[in-house]
Motif scaffolding. Structure first.
Motif, PDB file in Angstrom:
ATOM      1  N   LEU A  70     -38.315 -12.126  30.561  1.00 22.10           N
ATOM      2  CA  LEU A  70     -36.911 -11.875  30.239  1.00 22.10           C
ATOM      3  C   LEU A  70     -36.228 -11.082  31.346  1.00 22.10           C
ATOM      4  O   LEU A  70     -36.862 -10.329  32.076  1.00 22.10           O
ATOM      5  CB  LEU A  70     -36.796 -11.081  28.930  1.00 22.10           C
ATOM      6  N   LYS A  71     -34.910 -11.227  31.417  1.00 23.88           N
ATOM      7  CA  LYS A  71     -34.104 -10.409  32.330  1.00 23.88           C
ATOM      8  C   LYS A  71     -32.712 -10.252  31.725  1.00 23.88           C
ATOM      9  O   LYS A  71     -32.334 -10.961  30.777  1.00 23.88           O
ATOM     10  CB  LYS A  71     -34.031 -11.036  33.720  1.00 23.88           C
ATOM     11  N   THR A  72     -31.949  -9.321  32.260  1.00 19.10           N
ATOM     12  CA  THR A  72     -30.578  -9.095  31.789  1.00 19.10           C
ATOM     13  C   THR A  72     -29.648  -8.930  32.973  1.00 19.10           C
ATOM     14  O   THR A  72     -30.071  -8.484  34.059  1.00 19.10           O
ATOM     15  CB  THR A  72     -30.498  -7.851  30.894  1.00 19.10           C
ATOM     16  N   ASN A  73     -28.394  -9.282  32.764  1.00 17.86           N
ATOM     17  CA  ASN A  73     -27.402  -9.126  33.826  1.00 17.86           C
ATOM     18  C   ASN A  73     -26.868  -7.701  33.915  1.00 17.86           C
ATOM     19  O   ASN A  73     -26.322  -7.299  34.937  1.00 17.86           O
ATOM     20  CB  ASN A  73     -26.227 -10.088  33.598  1.00 17.86           C
ATOM     21  N   ASN A  74     -27.030  -6.933  32.836  1.00 19.39           N
ATOM     22  CA  ASN A  74     -26.488  -5.580  32.818  1.00 19.39           C
ATOM     23  C   ASN A  74     -27.283  -4.739  31.824  1.00 19.39           C
ATOM     24  O   ASN A  74     -27.245  -4.995  30.620  1.00 19.39           O
ATOM     25  CB  ASN A  74     -24.999  -5.599  32.440  1.00 19.39           C
ATOM     26  N   GLU A  75     -27.980  -3.738  32.313  1.00 16.18           N
ATOM     27  CA  GLU A  75     -28.778  -2.880  31.442  1.00 16.18           C
ATOM     28  C   GLU A  75     -27.959  -1.773  30.783  1.00 16.18           C
ATOM     29  O   GLU A  75     -28.403  -1.182  29.801  1.00 16.18           O
ATOM     30  CB  GLU A  75     -29.925  -2.247  32.239  1.00 16.18           C
ATOM     31  N   SER A  76     -26.764  -1.497  31.313  1.00 12.33           N
ATOM     32  CA  SER A  76     -25.925  -0.420  30.760  1.00 12.33           C
ATOM     33  C   SER A  76     -24.480  -0.894  30.632  1.00 12.33           C
ATOM     34  O   SER A  76     -23.573  -0.392  31.325  1.00 12.33           O
ATOM     35  CB  SER A  76     -26.000   0.823  31.656  1.00 12.33           C
TER      36      SER A  76
END
Length: 302
Positions: free
Chosen positions: A26-32
């Motif tokens: 998994l990955k995300t474009n924005n962690e915050s």
């Protein structure tokens, strides 16, 4: 030798590709991410690689009370019910964010057919809240040379509000020495607590004051309030004290004179106040010139 190295490299590449295909990642474009209250926000959860055709996807909200489900068994639940949807394959879209949505969220994907069958990512969401109109306190009048405190409080905004003070629509600087208009003023300004303390007010400090509370979501201001600076009438106070002292002195002298003249003592009995004894039966008394000397006027009657 070169052929051996090439063979090893090909083996490593093939092994890496094999395990990548058999692992959920998994990955995300924005962690915050952040958003303003009542706006929408996307918590991205992207599946980079997976072999399982129908993985189990879950979202959990993590607070001080522990984790709770917001997406489970392909349904939105908990705080986000009717306010969020899932965008394929696993991204969570909040359509109407509120201040209570500020928290950490965890995206979990379980792929039973993969060699590495589980992966997760944590996203820290902040929902910014615009400040409301602050409560301002400005003294109506202050004696010249005395201290004065102006206060400003606002508790709804998130992140916590910072404060600015204005006098006659002009911002008051943190340091008076940085402005020609406020150079001679003596005050301290705390932008975190919203207090403006004058050490010794001057005539030039009189005017209309208002406060602004601000954060990343916006700002709000309280209505202007007028502060006056007046002089203390030392001459009038001195004359008033003198008059009181003179009045007290006159009263004291009058009381002393009255005591000396006997107005406050008991009157003594004198000759003019002497009472004649009551007459007995058949006896008349005649008073002589000498006080207290009596004689019979007539004889007894038998």
């Amino acid at each position: 030798m070169a052929k051996t190295r090439l063979a090893c490299l090909l083996t490593l590449l093939s092994t890496h590709c094999y395990f990548s295909v058999l692992a959920v990642v998994l990955k995300t474009n924005n962690e915050s991410p952040w958003t303003d209250e009542f706006d929408k926000i996307e918590l991205s959860c992207l599946i980079e690689s997976i072999s399982t055709t129908n993985p189990r996807i879950e979202w959990k909200k993590i607070t001080n009370g522990g984790p709770s489900y917001v997406y489970f068994d392909k349904k939105i639940s908990g705080d986000l019910e009717n306010r969020a949807v899932i965008r394929e394959p696993a991204t969570l879209l909040i359509t109407n964010a509120t201040r209570s949505d500020t928290a950490k969220y965890r995206c979990e994907v379980t792929a039973a057919d993969d060699q590495k069958s589980f992966d997760e990512i944590v996203i820290n969401l902040v929902v910014r809240v615009k400040p409301v109109v602050p409560k301002c306190s400005v003294p109506k009048s202050v004696p010249f040379g005395k201290s004065a405190e102006l206060s400003c409080v606002e508790e709804e905004g998130f992140p916590k509000s910072q404060y600015q003070w204005f006098k006659n629509k002009e911002e008051i600087p943190d340091d008076p020495k940085t402005s020609l208009k406020f150079y001679n003023s003596s005050y301290t300004l705390n932008a975190d607590t919203g207090t403006l303390n004058f050490i010794a007010v001057r005539k030039e400090d009189a005017g209309e004051y208002y406060c602004r509370a601000k954060n990343d979501a916006g700002h709000a201001e309280c209505p202007p309030q007028k502060m006056e600076v007046y002089d203390i009438d030392f001459l009038g106070i001195g004359l008033g004290v003198l008059v009181v002292v003179i009045v007290l002195l006159c009263i004291t002298v009058g009381i002393c004179c009255a005591y000396k003249r006997g107005f406050f003592s008991s009157q003594k009995q004198t000759g003019n106040n002497y009472k004649v004894p009551t007459k007995g039966d058949g006896v008349d008394y005649v008073r002589t010139e000498d006080e207290g000397d009596f004689r019979h006027k007539s004889s007894f009657v038998i």
